[in-house]
Design a protein around this motif. Structure first.
Motif, short mmCIF file in Angstrom:
data_model
loop_
_atom_site.label_atom_id
_atom_site.label_comp_id
_atom_site.label_asym_id
_atom_site.label_seq_id
_atom_site.Cartn_x
_atom_site.Cartn_y
_atom_site.Cartn_z
N VAL A 1 0.85 -1.20 0.00
CA VAL A 1 0.00 0.00 0.00
C VAL A 1 0.88 1.25 0.00
O VAL A 1 2.11 1.16 0.05
CB VAL A 1 -0.92 0.03 1.24
N LEU A 2 0.23 2.39 -0.04
CA LEU A 2 0.89 3.65 0.25
C LEU A 2 0.44 4.11 1.63
O LEU A 2 -0.74 4.00 1.97
CB LEU A 2 0.53 4.71 -0.79
N ALA A 3 1.37 4.58 2.43
CA ALA A 3 1.04 5.11 3.75
C ALA A 3 1.31 6.61 3.74
O ALA A 3 2.40 7.05 3.35
CB ALA A 3 1.88 4.43 4.83
N ALA A 4 0.31 7.39 4.14
CA ALA A 4 0.41 8.84 4.09
C ALA A 4 0.60 9.43 5.48
O ALA A 4 -0.06 9.01 6.43
CB ALA A 4 -0.84 9.43 3.43
N GLU A 5 1.51 10.38 5.58
CA GLU A 5 1.73 11.11 6.83
C GLU A 5 1.57 12.59 6.54
O GLU A 5 1.98 13.10 5.49
CB GLU A 5 3.13 10.86 7.37
N ARG A 6 0.97 13.29 7.49
CA ARG A 6 0.79 14.73 7.32
C ARG A 6 2.05 15.48 7.75
O ARG A 6 2.66 15.17 8.77
CB ARG A 6 -0.41 15.21 8.14
N THR A 7 2.42 16.47 6.96
CA THR A 7 3.51 17.37 7.30
C THR A 7 2.94 18.79 7.39
O THR A 7 1.81 19.03 6.96
CB THR A 7 4.62 17.31 6.25
N THR A 8 3.70 19.71 7.94
CA THR A 8 3.21 21.08 8.08
C THR A 8 4.11 22.03 7.30
O THR A 8 5.34 21.97 7.41
CB THR A 8 3.18 21.51 9.56
N ARG A 9 3.48 22.88 6.50
CA ARG A 9 4.21 23.90 5.74
C ARG A 9 3.61 25.26 6.07
O ARG A 9 2.40 25.44 5.99
CB ARG A 9 4.12 23.64 4.23
N SER A 10 4.46 26.21 6.43
CA SER A 10 3.99 27.54 6.80
C SER A 10 4.75 28.61 6.02
O SER A 10 5.96 28.47 5.77
CB SER A 10 4.18 27.79 8.30
N ARG A 11 4.03 29.68 5.67
CA ARG A 11 4.66 30.81 5.01
C ARG A 11 3.80 32.04 5.21
O ARG A 11 2.61 31.94 5.52
CB ARG A 11 4.87 30.54 3.51
N SER A 12 4.39 33.20 5.02
CA SER A 12 3.65 34.45 5.11
C SER A 12 3.84 35.19 3.78
O SER A 12 4.98 35.33 3.30
CB SER A 12 4.17 35.31 6.27
N VAL A 13 2.75 35.61 3.18
CA VAL A 13 2.82 36.25 1.86
C VAL A 13 2.02 37.55 1.86
O VAL A 13 1.02 37.69 2.57
CB VAL A 13 2.30 35.32 0.75
N ALA A 14 2.47 38.49 1.04
CA ALA A 14 1.71 39.71 0.81
C ALA A 14 0.92 39.51 -0.47
O ALA A 14 1.46 39.08 -1.50
CB ALA A 14 2.65 40.90 0.67
N VAL A 15 -0.38 39.74 -0.41
CA VAL A 15 -1.24 39.53 -1.58
C VAL A 15 -2.01 40.80 -1.89
O VAL A 15 -2.31 41.61 -1.01
CB VAL A 15 -2.23 38.36 -1.36
#
Length: 218
Positions: free
Chosen positions: A117-131
């Motif tokens: 099977v494939l086993a999925a793990e959650r990771t965290t990605r953070s950034r701050s952007v000006a929009v």
């Protein structure tokens, strides 16, 4: 002389019959044991197969079919597995993922079913952007949860995920919001109505190939 010979022949016949009966009885016992084992093995294999199939297909344990949610699967209890796959109820069972035992009841040594099977793990990605008005931001990996934090002074009125309005406030978006886009496609966020500094935190899934083994007894 003939009487003695006759008695000897009768004795030999009795011994031969006794040996034949004993051999037959032993054969029946062995055969009965083999049949009992043969009857038990398919039941154990069916139960193990049912558990493996449910683990890799149920919404509760996957992010999509054949992609296990590793965190969820590793937190399963035996009663959770019984509810998910009733054929294993009241049986000894062991579930291993990539060689690590993640669930065990009793000491099963019976039938084992194996799935790649494939086993999925959650990771965290953070950034701050000006929009600004009309700006877009494409997240690098698929995710089903995005947290947006608009700092004070934001004048952005609308946020969209893949064209769908997910946030709207004519007075300007401010504060923290959770957006739940489809986990099956890459997410592009777009902003309308003003400018803002936005903190973006996503929890993409990282998948790896893994081997799932389910062993059942009883």
């Amino acid at each position: 002389m003939s009487d003695a010979r006759g008695q000897a022949n009768l004795l030999s016949l009795a011994v031969a019959l006794t040996a034949l009966v004993s051999a037959t009885a032993l054969g029946l016992v062995v055969a009965d044991g083999a049949l009992a084992g043969a009857d038990r093995e398919p039941g154990e294999r069916r139960a193990a197969g049912a558990a493996a199939e449910r683990l890799v297909s149920a919404d509760a344990t996957t992010v999509r079919e054949n992609v296990l949610d590793r965190e969820t699967v590793e937190a399963l209890s035996p009663s959770d597995l019984d509810a998910l796959a009733p054929p294993v109820a009241n049986r000894s069972v062991r579930v291993r993922l990539d060689g690590e035992t993640i669930l065990e009841r009793g000491d099963p040594t019976g039938a084992t079913v194996e799935r790649v099977v494939l086993a999925a793990e959650r990771t965290t990605r953070s950034r701050s952007v000006a929009v600004g008005d009309g700006d877009g931001l494409t997240l690098p990996r698929r995710t089903d949860r995005v947290e947006l934090t608009f700092v004070p002074g934001s004048t952005v009125e609308t946020a969209r995920a893949n064209g769908r309005v997910v946030l709207h406030d004519p007075g300007g978006l401010a504060g923290q919001f959770v957006v739940e886009p489809s986990r099956y496609e890459t997410v592009t966020l777009t902003f309308e109505g003003g400018t803002a500094q936005v903190g973006v935190e996503s929890r993409p899934l990282r998948t790896e190939k893994a081997t799932l083994r389910v062993t059942v007894d009883g």
